[in-house]
Design an enzyme around this catalytic site. Structure first.
Site, PDB file in Angstrom:
ATOM      1  N   ASN A 210       0.850  -1.201   0.000  1.00 25.29           N
ATOM      2  CA  ASN A 210       0.000   0.000   0.000  1.00 25.29           C
ATOM      3  C   ASN A 210       0.877   1.240   0.000  1.00 25.29           C
ATOM      4  OD1 ASN A 210       0.572   0.756   2.852  1.00 25.29           O
ATOM      5  ND2 ASN A 210      -0.380  -1.245   3.217  1.00 25.29           N
ATOM      6  N   ASP A 279      -4.188  -6.315   4.972  1.00 27.49           N
ATOM      7  CA  ASP A 279      -5.212  -7.166   5.596  1.00 27.49           C
ATOM      8  C   ASP A 279      -5.242  -8.557   4.974  1.00 27.49           C
ATOM      9  OD1 ASP A 279      -6.113  -5.257   7.398  1.00 27.49           O
ATOM     10  OD2 ASP A 279      -7.419  -4.334   5.894  1.00 27.49           O
ATOM     11  N   ASP A 306      -4.348  -9.846  12.713  1.00 35.38           N
ATOM     12  CA  ASP A 306      -4.529  -8.457  13.151  1.00 35.38           C
ATOM     13  C   ASP A 306      -3.629  -8.229  14.371  1.00 35.38           C
ATOM     14  OD1 ASP A 306      -5.369  -6.023  14.289  1.00 35.38           O
ATOM     15  OD2 ASP A 306      -7.277  -6.198  13.233  1.00 35.38           O
ATOM     16  N   ILE A 307      -2.491  -7.599  14.111  1.00 34.30           N
ATOM     17  CA  ILE A 307      -1.445  -7.452  15.137  1.00 34.30           C
ATOM     18  C   ILE A 307      -1.961  -6.628  16.315  1.00 34.30           C
ATOM     19  CG2 ILE A 307       0.888  -6.546  15.553  1.00 34.30           C
ATOM     20  CD1 ILE A 307       1.290  -6.989  12.423  1.00 34.30           C
ATOM     21  N   PHE A 323      -4.359   3.187  14.923  1.00 30.21           N
ATOM     22  CA  PHE A 323      -4.611   4.216  13.924  1.00 30.21           C
ATOM     23  C   PHE A 323      -5.714   3.699  13.015  1.00 30.21           C
ATOM     24  CE2 PHE A 323      -1.665   7.892  13.342  1.00 30.21           C
ATOM     25  CZ  PHE A 323      -1.044   7.798  14.571  1.00 30.21           C
TER      26      PHE A 323
HETATM   27  N1  CTP Z   1      -3.690  -3.366  12.050  1.00 32.59           N
HETATM   28  C1  CTP Z   1      -2.875  -4.403  12.468  1.00 32.59           C
HETATM   29  N2  CTP Z   1      -2.864  -5.586  11.795  1.00 32.59           N
HETATM   30  C2  CTP Z   1      -3.647  -5.768  10.697  1.00 32.59           C
HETATM   31  C3  CTP Z   1      -4.480  -4.704  10.238  1.00 32.59           C
HETATM   32  C4  CTP Z   1      -4.478  -3.514  10.938  1.00 32.59           C
HETATM   33  O1  CTP Z   1      -2.153  -4.252  13.469  1.00 32.59           O
HETATM   34  N3  CTP Z   1      -3.605  -6.928  10.044  1.00 32.59           N
HETATM   35  C5  CTP Z   1      -3.734  -2.111  12.818  1.00 32.59           C
HETATM   36  C6  CTP Z   1      -3.128  -0.910  12.134  1.00 32.59           C
HETATM   37  O2  CTP Z   1      -1.751  -0.774  12.467  1.00 32.59           O
HETATM   38  C7  CTP Z   1      -3.969   0.233  12.696  1.00 32.59           C
HETATM   39  C8  CTP Z   1      -5.330  -0.407  12.948  1.00 32.59           C
HETATM   40  O3  CTP Z   1      -5.091  -1.799  13.000  1.00 32.59           O
HETATM   41  O4  CTP Z   1      -3.468   0.660  13.945  1.00 32.59           O
HETATM   42  C9  CTP Z   1      -6.410  -0.108  11.965  1.00 32.59           C
HETATM   43  O5  CTP Z   1      -5.997  -0.370  10.666  1.00 32.59           O
HETATM   44  P1  CTP Z   1      -7.000  -0.137   9.446  1.00 32.59           P
HETATM   45  O6  CTP Z   1      -6.336  -0.655   8.210  1.00 32.59           O
HETATM   46  O7  CTP Z   1      -7.536   1.256   9.441  1.00 32.59           O
HETATM   47  O8  CTP Z   1      -8.220  -1.020   9.828  1.00 32.59           O
HETATM   48  P2  CTP Z   1      -8.502  -2.539   9.705  1.00 32.59           P
HETATM   49  O9  CTP Z   1      -8.591  -3.103  11.076  1.00 32.59           O
HETATM   50  O10 CTP Z   1      -7.506  -3.191   8.802  1.00 32.59           O
HETATM   51  O11 CTP Z   1      -9.952  -2.524   9.052  1.00 32.59           O
HETATM   52  P3  CTP Z   1     -10.426  -2.042   7.575  1.00 32.59           P
HETATM   53  O12 CTP Z   1      -9.254  -2.240   6.645  1.00 32.59           O
HETATM   54  O13 CTP Z   1     -11.571  -2.938   7.279  1.00 32.59           O
HETATM   55  O14 CTP Z   1     -10.839  -0.600   7.721  1.00 32.59           O
END
Ligand code: CTP
Length: 402
Positions: A210, A279, A306-307, A323
């Site tokens: 990304n 994701d 999801d870390i 964030f």
């Molecule tokens: N994050 C994470 N691990 C993932 C995805 C997201 O740790 N696999 C963390 C990001 O570092 C950020 C937060 O989750 O702090 C939100 O990330 P975001 O991409 O906005 O949301 P998602 O949970 O991925 O949901 P979506 O993409 O459906 O909006």
């Protein structure tokens, strides 16, 4: 009004059209209770009259390195010792180059060299001059030396160009000074930050990724170090140099990022997930390059861990901050993430026509907790990072004092 009372601030002014903003800066510093000593270069005097700054600061402007009227004939050392903080606004390309080279060629450069006070620069110059590799090298050197850069901002320039190089507004400089004063120490705390994108391999030469540049996460890491924390930065691939004084853990994929986080998370007091973690990843990473044969191919993607949610789910978990990058219904979606992932705080990046944070020097953040919502507004990522760390420190200390 935030206070700078009892603060001795040396304001350096160098030659550039943005020097007209320095008069307002002096006025605001004085309004905030600071004592201000203006030091000008010769070029600055072509843009703004010393008398204006003398009238606003209430002190004679200093400009001469060899000044027989200065006490004991060593004006530069006196000013360097007197200063609690030193701000150069505007800082021209020429001054930045002289400072990076350690030159003592005029009073201002000599004071910067002699002082042990923290120094902040607000660069201002034409966008082409700012982008030149010589300037960027000098900026990197000064940052590595511990000097804070405020801006520059992007936009219309006095010369007619459009781009990065506009001096940040006086309000942003005041913000930086008052916030760094207010930051409750994070001394003795351990902070882990994830930053940048992740790369999910398709084959040995291709990845899914990304637009994250890592700038926000690296700025948060630098602000946490400045607040006294022991910082671990787990970063996906970026073009940035890690801030000095941190533990740096470079990773590529979401799986690698999770492994690096899990290695040290049990000893962390605060976790801030700034990374734009992919994701999904390809279900298979081919061992040989995928060759161009069929007219179309279908990729199967599977979820990555999801870390942030895993950190928040731990029994003995750190103060956990996420964030959220959102294009639609930013606040409502971020609230849902705060709740679903069980976070203490979430910072929302609004992604729209007026704010595209990816790769930019600026951002617009809103902080949301279970009990409140604070709009930090639009600002440089460095200033927003300091505000975020300040908010986290207050809340972390509140949580641990009850
Ligand atoms: N994050 C994470 N691990 C993932 C995805 C997201 O740790 N696999 C963390 C990001 O570092 C950020 C937060 O989750 O702090 C939100 O990330 P975001 O991409 O906005 O949301 P998602 O949970 O991925 O949901 P979506 O993409 O459906 O909006």
């Amino acid at each position: 009004m935030p206070s700078l009372s009892d603060q001795h601030i040396v304001l350096g002014i160098t030659g550039g059209i943005a020097a007209y903003k320095s008069a307002e800066l002096v006025r605001r510093l004085v309004d905030h209770g600071a004592e201000v000593q203006v030091v000008m270069t010769d070029a600055a005097k072509a843009f703004i009259a010393p008398l204006t700054l003398q009238a606003l600061s209430g002190r004679p402007v200093r400009d001469a390195l060899l000044d027989p009227s200065a006490e004991s004939g060593m004006g530069h050392i006196e000013i360097a010792r007197w200063a609690d903080r030193l701000v150069v606004a505007p800082a021209s390309a020429n001054f930045i180059a002289r400072l990076a080279g350690g030159m003592a060629s005029d009073l201002l450069a000599t004071v910067c060299l002699a002082t042990s006070a923290p120094i902040a620069l607000a660069p201002a110059m034409n966008q082409g001059m700012w982008s030149k590799s010589a300037t960027q090298r000098n900026i990197a050197t000064l940052k590595a030396d511990g000097i804070t850069m405020l801006g520059p901002n992007s936009g219309d320039q006095a010369c007619g160009d459009v781009g990065p190089g506009r001096m940040v507004e006086p309000a942003e400089i005041i913000n930086h000074l008052t916030i760094s004063e207010k930051i409750p120490v994070l001394d003795g705390t351990s902070v882990m930050i994830t930053a940048g994108p992740t790369w999910e391999a398709l084959d040995p030469v291709r990845v899914l990724s990304n637009h994250s540049s890592g700038k926000m996460g690296y700025a948060v890491a630098a602000a946490a170090v400045a607040a006294g924390a022991a910082v671990t930065l787990v970063s996906g691939p970026t073009a940035l140099d890690p801030p000095p004084g941190i533990q740096y853990r470079p990773v590529r994929s979401a799986e690698e990022m999770l492994a690096a986080v899990e290695q040290d998370i049990s000893t962390c007091d605060v976790f801030i997930g700034v990374a734009a973690v992919a994701d999904y990843r390809p279900a298979r990473s081919e061992t040989s390059k995928i060759k161009k044969c069929a007219d179309s191919i279908t990729l199967e993607l599977v979820r990555t861990p999801d870390i942030l949610a895993r950190v928040a789910q731990q029994v003995k978990r750190p103060f956990t901050v996420g964030f959220a990058a959102e294009t639609d219904q930013a606040i409502a979606n971020a609230r849902e993430k705060l709740h679903n992932k069980g976070l203490d705080l979430i910072a929302v990046n609004q992604v729209n026509e007026t704010n595209n944070p990816f790769g930019s020097e600026e951002n617009h953040l809103v902080l949301i907790s279970q009990s409140d919502e604070i709009d930090l507004g639009r600002n440089s990522k460095a200033v927003l990072a300091e505000q975020l760390i300040s908010e986290i420190a207050h809340r972390y200390h509140d949580q641990h004092s009850t």
